[in-house]
Design a protein around this motif. Structure first.
Motif, PDB file in Angstrom:
ATOM      1  N   LEU A 103      20.413  11.240 -66.184  1.00 32.90           N
ATOM      2  CA  LEU A 103      19.778  12.290 -65.767  1.00 32.90           C
ATOM      3  C   LEU A 103      18.261  12.074 -65.077  1.00 32.90           C
ATOM      4  N   ALA A 104      17.597  11.431 -65.883  1.00 30.62           N
ATOM      5  CA  ALA A 104      16.272  11.215 -65.226  1.00 30.62           C
ATOM      6  C   ALA A 104      16.303  10.617 -63.701  1.00 30.62           C
ATOM      7  N   PHE A 105      17.296   9.443 -63.645  1.00 36.66           N
ATOM      8  CA  PHE A 105      17.523   8.675 -62.537  1.00 36.66           C
ATOM      9  C   PHE A 105      18.022   9.551 -61.246  1.00 36.66           C
ATOM     10  N   SER A 106      18.968  10.502 -61.779  1.00 35.94           N
ATOM     11  CA  SER A 106      19.395  11.572 -60.870  1.00 35.94           C
ATOM     12  C   SER A 106      18.284  12.417 -60.291  1.00 35.94           C
ATOM     13  N   ILE A 107      17.523  12.896 -61.065  1.00 33.04           N
ATOM     14  CA  ILE A 107      16.216  13.610 -60.441  1.00 33.04           C
ATOM     15  C   ILE A 107      15.458  12.979 -59.499  1.00 33.04           C
ATOM     16  N   PHE A 108      15.340  11.630 -60.136  1.00 35.45           N
ATOM     17  CA  PHE A 108      14.459  10.790 -58.944  1.00 35.45           C
ATOM     18  C   PHE A 108      15.277  10.526 -57.595  1.00 35.45           C
ATOM     19  N   SER A 109      16.483  10.375 -57.687  1.00 33.48           N
ATOM     20  CA  SER A 109      17.442  10.214 -56.577  1.00 33.48           C
ATOM     21  C   SER A 109      17.104  11.426 -55.462  1.00 33.48           C
ATOM     22  N   VAL A 110      17.594  12.439 -56.219  1.00 32.10           N
ATOM     23  CA  VAL A 110      17.843  13.673 -55.450  1.00 32.10           C
ATOM     24  C   VAL A 110      16.707  14.210 -54.874  1.00 32.10           C
ATOM     25  N   VAL A 111      15.609  13.932 -55.727  1.00 28.23           N
ATOM     26  CA  VAL A 111      14.151  14.523 -55.119  1.00 28.23           C
ATOM     27  C   VAL A 111      13.719  13.588 -53.958  1.00 28.23           C
ATOM     28  N   TRP A 112      13.852  12.133 -54.077  1.00 26.92           N
ATOM     29  CA  TRP A 112      13.665  11.151 -53.046  1.00 26.92           C
ATOM     30  C   TRP A 112      14.356  11.498 -51.874  1.00 26.92           C
ATOM     31  N   HIS A 113      15.603  11.647 -51.861  1.00 29.98           N
ATOM     32  CA  HIS A 113      16.583  11.761 -50.511  1.00 29.98           C
ATOM     33  C   HIS A 113      16.364  13.285 -50.144  1.00 29.98           C
ATOM     34  N   TRP A 114      16.391  14.119 -51.113  1.00 26.13           N
ATOM     35  CA  TRP A 114      16.097  15.629 -50.510  1.00 26.13           C
ATOM     36  C   TRP A 114      14.771  15.711 -49.596  1.00 26.13           C
ATOM     37  N   ASN A 115      13.945  14.938 -49.899  1.00 28.10           N
ATOM     38  CA  ASN A 115      12.689  15.306 -49.137  1.00 28.10           C
ATOM     39  C   ASN A 115      12.323  14.094 -48.198  1.00 28.10           C
ATOM     40  N   ASP A 116      13.471  13.362 -47.857  1.00 27.37           N
ATOM     41  CA  ASP A 116      13.220  12.207 -46.953  1.00 27.37           C
ATOM     42  C   ASP A 116      13.375  12.759 -45.716  1.00 27.37           C
ATOM     43  N   TYR A 117      12.273  12.471 -44.698  1.00 26.57           N
ATOM     44  CA  TYR A 117      12.011  12.826 -43.400  1.00 26.57           C
ATOM     45  C   TYR A 117      12.125  11.605 -42.479  1.00 26.57           C
ATOM     46  N   PHE A 118      11.892  10.352 -42.742  1.00 26.46           N
ATOM     47  CA  PHE A 118      11.841   9.285 -42.051  1.00 26.46           C
ATOM     48  C   PHE A 118      13.271   8.834 -41.584  1.00 26.46           C
ATOM     49  N   TRP A 119      14.135   8.632 -42.439  1.00 26.68           N
ATOM     50  CA  TRP A 119      15.375   8.058 -42.072  1.00 26.68           C
ATOM     51  C   TRP A 119      16.081   9.146 -41.194  1.00 26.68           C
ATOM     52  N   PRO A 120      16.521  10.522 -41.940  1.00 27.69           N
ATOM     53  CA  PRO A 120      17.219  11.354 -41.025  1.00 27.69           C
ATOM     54  C   PRO A 120      16.616  11.477 -39.525  1.00 27.69           C
ATOM     55  N   LEU A 121      15.390  11.637 -39.437  1.00 29.28           N
ATOM     56  CA  LEU A 121      14.631  11.678 -38.108  1.00 29.28           C
ATOM     57  C   LEU A 121      15.101  10.288 -37.209  1.00 29.28           C
ATOM     58  N   LEU A 122      15.229   9.098 -37.851  1.00 31.41           N
ATOM     59  CA  LEU A 122      15.572   7.958 -37.085  1.00 31.41           C
ATOM     60  C   LEU A 122      17.073   7.855 -36.630  1.00 31.41           C
ATOM     61  N   VAL A 123      18.050   8.333 -37.572  1.00 34.51           N
ATOM     62  CA  VAL A 123      19.467   8.354 -37.283  1.00 34.51           C
ATOM     63  C   VAL A 123      20.241   9.180 -36.801  1.00 34.51           C
ATOM     64  N   ILE A 124      19.518  10.732 -36.876  1.00 31.51           N
ATOM     65  CA  ILE A 124      20.388  11.979 -36.493  1.00 31.51           C
ATOM     66  C   ILE A 124      19.666  12.570 -35.507  1.00 31.51           C
ATOM     67  N   ASN A 125      20.615  12.940 -34.596  1.00 28.25           N
ATOM     68  CA  ASN A 125      20.173  13.487 -33.394  1.00 28.25           C
ATOM     69  C   ASN A 125      20.743  14.905 -33.184  1.00 28.25           C
ATOM     70  N   SER A 126      21.706  15.282 -33.971  1.00 26.32           N
ATOM     71  CA  SER A 126      22.434  16.619 -33.820  1.00 26.32           C
ATOM     72  C   SER A 126      21.721  17.669 -34.829  1.00 26.32           C
ATOM     73  N   PRO A 127      21.741  18.553 -34.391  1.00 25.19           N
ATOM     74  CA  PRO A 127      20.818  19.509 -35.181  1.00 25.19           C
ATOM     75  C   PRO A 127      21.804  20.198 -36.379  1.00 25.19           C
ATOM     76  N   HIS A 128      23.219  20.007 -36.149  1.00 28.00           N
ATOM     77  CA  HIS A 128      24.105  20.514 -37.070  1.00 28.00           C
ATOM     78  C   HIS A 128      24.103  19.463 -38.441  1.00 28.00           C
ATOM     79  N   LEU A 129      23.687  18.358 -38.242  1.00 30.39           N
ATOM     80  CA  LEU A 129      23.690  17.415 -39.447  1.00 30.39           C
ATOM     81  C   LEU A 129      22.273  17.160 -39.915  1.00 30.39           C
TER      82      LEU A 129
END
Length: 277
Positions: free
Chosen positions: A196-222
């Motif tokens: 559960l502790a790791f799950s919270i770390f993982s979810v918070v990190w990837h929910w807040n991630d801006y760098f990687w989606p900005l790099l690989v995603i162009n479509s607004p619906h994604l």
């Protein structure tokens, strides 16, 4: 041991509350701004609390002018997909490092430690090229697959598995269980606080991630929630910071609720993983 005096305890709590307020102030300002009309946000006088509430207008605009719910759904889907894959890899790997002996184990563990020291931004270009050749750019797979293996997850679960008595594993083997069966039927239930502790770390990190989606995603619906906020501001909100802050509050709220609900088990899991080195 002598107990601290009442005056010292009061002073300690005052200092801790002041430090907490410093960290919470941006979030408090964000929430209060989401309740204000535009003329108060850009007025010459600064008011912490709104003199006229515009919560209905701001939150309605945040939910209707852009597909904010779609961004939230994308974020939940990406975080869930990453977490499931990370657990499928981390638990067997952590069990092997904690309880099994195999050739090259010290060097394999050193590689895991090395992976912890390398920021994923350093591998962004090779990953981007690989996804390009695989035809996965601008897909959900581009957001999920690069993070399917977590060195931190392996490290955290391995630390917890080292606290599990070996007699429990020997008993499972005497019952005829294989190693993978031990991982999922014996180790997984005992590791729920750490998981559960790791799950919270993982979810918070990837929910807040801006760098990687900005790099690989162009479509607004994604778009994921942080990237959706950028689309929201650039395309719809402009300088309307009331709706923008309302959207940001809606994006931040799931993480706050997740931590509040799981706070006790989160602290327990983090504490238990440090019991045995």
């Amino acid at each position: 041991m002598k107990r601290p005096s009442p005056s010292f305890r009061i002073l300690r709590h005052v200092v801790l509350m002041a430090v907490a307020l410093v960290f919470l102030m941006p979030f408090i300002w964000m929430v209060l701004t989401s309740l204000k009309p535009a003329d108060e946000i850009f007025g010459s006088e600064i008011h912490l609390f709104p003199t006229r509430f515009a919560a209905v207008e701001n939150y309605t605009l945040a939910l209707t002018k852009v597909p904010l719910l779609r961004y939230l759904w994308n974020g939940a889907l990406v975080c869930a997909g990453i977490l499931v894959l990370q657990i499928l890899v981390a638990l067997p790997a952590a069990y092997a490092f904690a309880k099994l002996s195999f050739r090259g184990k010290p060097w394999a563990w050193r590689l895991v430690m090395l992976a912890l020291m390398v920021p994923y931004q350093a591998t962004a270009i090779p990953l981007y090229v690989m996804l390009y050749h695989a035809g996965l750019l601008d897909t959900m797979g581009a957001l999920i697959l690069p993070f399917s293996v977590s060195a931190f997850g392996i490290f955290l679960m391995r630390q917890f598995f080292r606290t599990v008595p070996d007699d429990l594993i020997h008993a499972a083997r005497l019952d005829g269980m294989g190693e993978l069966e031990i991982v999922w039927r014996v180790m997984l239930p005992t590791a729920m606080p750490a998981l559960l502790a790791f799950s919270i770390f993982s979810v918070v990190w990837h929910w807040n991630d801006y760098f990687w989606p900005l790099l690989v995603i162009n479509s607004p619906h994604l778009a994921t929630p942080p990237l959706g906020t950028m689309f929201f501001r650039n395309e719809e909100a402009g300088s309307a910071f009331g709706p923008l802050m309302a959207g940001t509050v809606l994006i931040t709220a799931p993480l706050v609720l997740l931590f509040v609900v799981a706070q006790k088990r989160f602290i327990e899991g983090v504490t238990l993983t440090g019991v045995k080195g």
